[in-house]
Design a protein around this motif. Structure first.
Motif, PDB file in Angstrom:
ATOM      1  N   ALA A  63       0.841  -1.204   0.000  1.00  0.00           N
ATOM      2  CA  ALA A  63       0.000   0.000   0.000  1.00  0.00           C
ATOM      3  C   ALA A  63       0.877   1.255   0.000  1.00  0.00           C
ATOM      4  O   ALA A  63       1.810   1.368   0.784  1.00  0.00           O
ATOM      5  CB  ALA A  63      -0.924   0.001   1.213  1.00  0.00           C
ATOM      6  N   THR A  64       0.544   2.161  -0.902  1.00  0.00           N
ATOM      7  CA  THR A  64       1.273   3.420  -1.060  1.00  0.00           C
ATOM      8  C   THR A  64       0.264   4.561  -1.054  1.00  0.00           C
ATOM      9  O   THR A  64      -0.813   4.448  -1.641  1.00  0.00           O
ATOM     10  CB  THR A  64       2.032   3.424  -2.408  1.00  0.00           C
ATOM     11  OG1 THR A  64       2.866   2.266  -2.462  1.00  0.00           O
ATOM     12  CG2 THR A  64       2.887   4.652  -2.559  1.00  0.00           C
ATOM     13  N   VAL A  65       0.615   5.658  -0.409  1.00  0.00           N
ATOM     14  CA  VAL A  65      -0.257   6.837  -0.368  1.00  0.00           C
ATOM     15  C   VAL A  65      -0.319   7.429  -1.780  1.00  0.00           C
ATOM     16  O   VAL A  65       0.715   7.719  -2.386  1.00  0.00           O
ATOM     17  CB  VAL A  65       0.254   7.864   0.638  1.00  0.00           C
ATOM     18  CG1 VAL A  65      -0.590   9.147   0.579  1.00  0.00           C
ATOM     19  CG2 VAL A  65       0.264   7.294   2.047  1.00  0.00           C
ATOM     20  N   ILE A  66      -1.563   7.575  -2.304  1.00  0.00           N
ATOM     21  CA  ILE A  66      -1.725   8.200  -3.622  1.00  0.00           C
ATOM     22  C   ILE A  66      -2.212   9.639  -3.526  1.00  0.00           C
ATOM     23  O   ILE A  66      -2.041  10.406  -4.466  1.00  0.00           O
ATOM     24  CB  ILE A  66      -2.664   7.354  -4.528  1.00  0.00           C
ATOM     25  CG1 ILE A  66      -4.046   7.193  -3.880  1.00  0.00           C
ATOM     26  CG2 ILE A  66      -2.022   6.027  -4.853  1.00  0.00           C
ATOM     27  CD1 ILE A  66      -5.103   6.630  -4.825  1.00  0.00           C
ATOM     28  N   LYS A  67      -2.848   9.972  -2.402  1.00  0.00           N
ATOM     29  CA  LYS A  67      -3.258  11.353  -2.157  1.00  0.00           C
ATOM     30  C   LYS A  67      -3.739  11.465  -0.729  1.00  0.00           C
ATOM     31  O   LYS A  67      -3.779  10.489   0.008  1.00  0.00           O
ATOM     32  CB  LYS A  67      -4.321  11.830  -3.155  1.00  0.00           C
ATOM     33  CG  LYS A  67      -5.642  11.128  -3.083  1.00  0.00           C
ATOM     34  CD  LYS A  67      -6.580  11.709  -4.159  1.00  0.00           C
ATOM     35  CE  LYS A  67      -7.943  11.102  -4.083  1.00  0.00           C
ATOM     36  NZ  LYS A  67      -8.864  11.743  -5.013  1.00  0.00           N
ATOM     37  N   TYR A  68      -4.118  12.689  -0.345  1.00  0.00           N
ATOM     38  CA  TYR A  68      -4.615  12.949   0.995  1.00  0.00           C
ATOM     39  C   TYR A  68      -6.040  13.445   0.930  1.00  0.00           C
ATOM     40  O   TYR A  68      -6.409  14.174  -0.015  1.00  0.00           O
ATOM     41  CB  TYR A  68      -3.712  13.955   1.731  1.00  0.00           C
ATOM     42  CG  TYR A  68      -2.408  13.325   2.130  1.00  0.00           C
ATOM     43  CD1 TYR A  68      -2.268  12.714   3.362  1.00  0.00           C
ATOM     44  CD2 TYR A  68      -1.323  13.318   1.254  1.00  0.00           C
ATOM     45  CE1 TYR A  68      -1.079  12.111   3.727  1.00  0.00           C
ATOM     46  CE2 TYR A  68      -0.130  12.718   1.606  1.00  0.00           C
ATOM     47  CZ  TYR A  68      -0.023  12.112   2.840  1.00  0.00           C
ATOM     48  OH  TYR A  68       1.162  11.494   3.190  1.00  0.00           O
ATOM     49  N   ARG A  69      -6.836  13.060   1.903  1.00  0.00           N
ATOM     50  CA  ARG A  69      -8.234  13.478   1.957  1.00  0.00           C
ATOM     51  C   ARG A  69      -8.330  14.985   2.137  1.00  0.00           C
ATOM     52  O   ARG A  69      -7.571  15.568   2.891  1.00  0.00           O
ATOM     53  CB  ARG A  69      -8.952  12.766   3.103  1.00  0.00           C
ATOM     54  CG  ARG A  69      -8.985  11.267   2.896  1.00  0.00           C
ATOM     55  CD  ARG A  69      -9.648  10.566   4.029  1.00  0.00           C
ATOM     56  NE  ARG A  69     -11.079  10.882   4.024  1.00  0.00           N
ATOM     57  CZ  ARG A  69     -11.916  10.401   4.929  1.00  0.00           C
ATOM     58  NH1 ARG A  69     -11.508   9.621   5.888  1.00  0.00           N
ATOM     59  NH2 ARG A  69     -13.188  10.713   4.856  1.00  0.00           N
ATOM     60  N   GLY A  70      -9.265  15.598   1.442  1.00  0.00           N
ATOM     61  CA  GLY A  70      -9.499  17.034   1.584  1.00  0.00           C
ATOM     62  C   GLY A  70      -8.508  17.908   0.826  1.00  0.00           C
ATOM     63  O   GLY A  70      -8.518  19.121   0.975  1.00  0.00           O
ATOM     64  N   LYS A  71      -7.649  17.286   0.025  1.00  0.00           N
ATOM     65  CA  LYS A  71      -6.655  18.100  -0.703  1.00  0.00           C
ATOM     66  C   LYS A  71      -6.798  17.868  -2.195  1.00  0.00           C
ATOM     67  O   LYS A  71      -7.207  16.888  -2.677  1.00  0.00           O
ATOM     68  CB  LYS A  71      -5.246  17.750  -0.269  1.00  0.00           C
ATOM     69  CG  LYS A  71      -4.998  18.177   1.158  1.00  0.00           C
ATOM     70  CD  LYS A  71      -3.573  17.877   1.541  1.00  0.00           C
ATOM     71  CE  LYS A  71      -3.379  18.294   3.000  1.00  0.00           C
ATOM     72  NZ  LYS A  71      -2.057  18.066   3.485  1.00  0.00           N
TER      73      LYS A  71
END
Length: 190
Positions: free
Chosen positions: A182-190
């Motif tokens: 699992a890799t961060v693809i984006k952030y919530r609210g941004k």
């Protein structure tokens, strides 16, 4: 015809509710620490009942397994905080410390653990020692279907983990992560 169907559905809900209440009483009597009423549908807790703590207003759906192994510890090995829902056929497996935060949603078919086996070349697989590191899932985390969360992982508050992902390392708060690993693809609210 609709009245008959409505009556059957109401009867089925009543039976499911009674079965859930019976499971609450049964597991409490075996030593599981249940705070308040927990919705339980055909949940399996095979042993080490005293190592499990579940806070109020949680729901554990059909086929959920809570498994604790090893010697008893002074703290719960599995701690599920209030208002969390764990969907069908999810397997939670702990020998040291696995905490799931408040208001979480865990999809069907997940596997969450705090340990794995050693890799000593002189030992066969089933003789390997267990290696444990605490696993912690924050508050308001949403975990998709068929996600695997491995030992020593911390998932920050309000993070979303996409279906089929394998979480092998820490995920920060408010992240959306997918993939193997699992890799961060984006952030919530941004």
């Amino acid at each position: 015809m609709n009245q008959i169907r409505t009556g059957i559905l109401a009867t089925n809900r009543a039976i499911a509710g009674l079965n859930s209440r019976w499971r609450n009483l049964y597991y409490r009597s075996l030593g599981v620490k249940l705070h308040g009423y927990i919705w339980m549908r055909q949940v399996e807790i095979p042993r080490n009942f005293e190592d499990i703590e579940i806070e109020s207003d949680c729901a554990l759906d059909r086929g959920v397994v809570l498994l604790c192994s090893g010697e008893p510890l002074p703290h719960p090995k599995i701690h599920i905080r209030a208002n969390t829902y764990i969907n069908r056929n999810t397997f939670i497996d702990a020998i040291e410390s696995l905490t799931i935060g408040k208001n979480c949603a865990i999809g069907p078919g997940c596997y969450i653990t705090d340990h794995d086996h050693g890799q000593d070349l002189t030992l066969p697989p089933l003789k390997q020692p267990m290696i444990a590191k605490p696993t912690q899932i924050g508050n308001r985390v949403w975990i998709g279907a068929n996600v695997t969360i491995l030992k020593g992982v911390t998932i920050g508050d309000r993070t979303i983990v996409g279906a089929g992902s394998v979480v092998t390392r820490e995920l920060p708060s408010d992240a959306i992560a997918v993939g193997v690993p699992a890799t961060v693809i984006k952030y919530r609210g941004k």
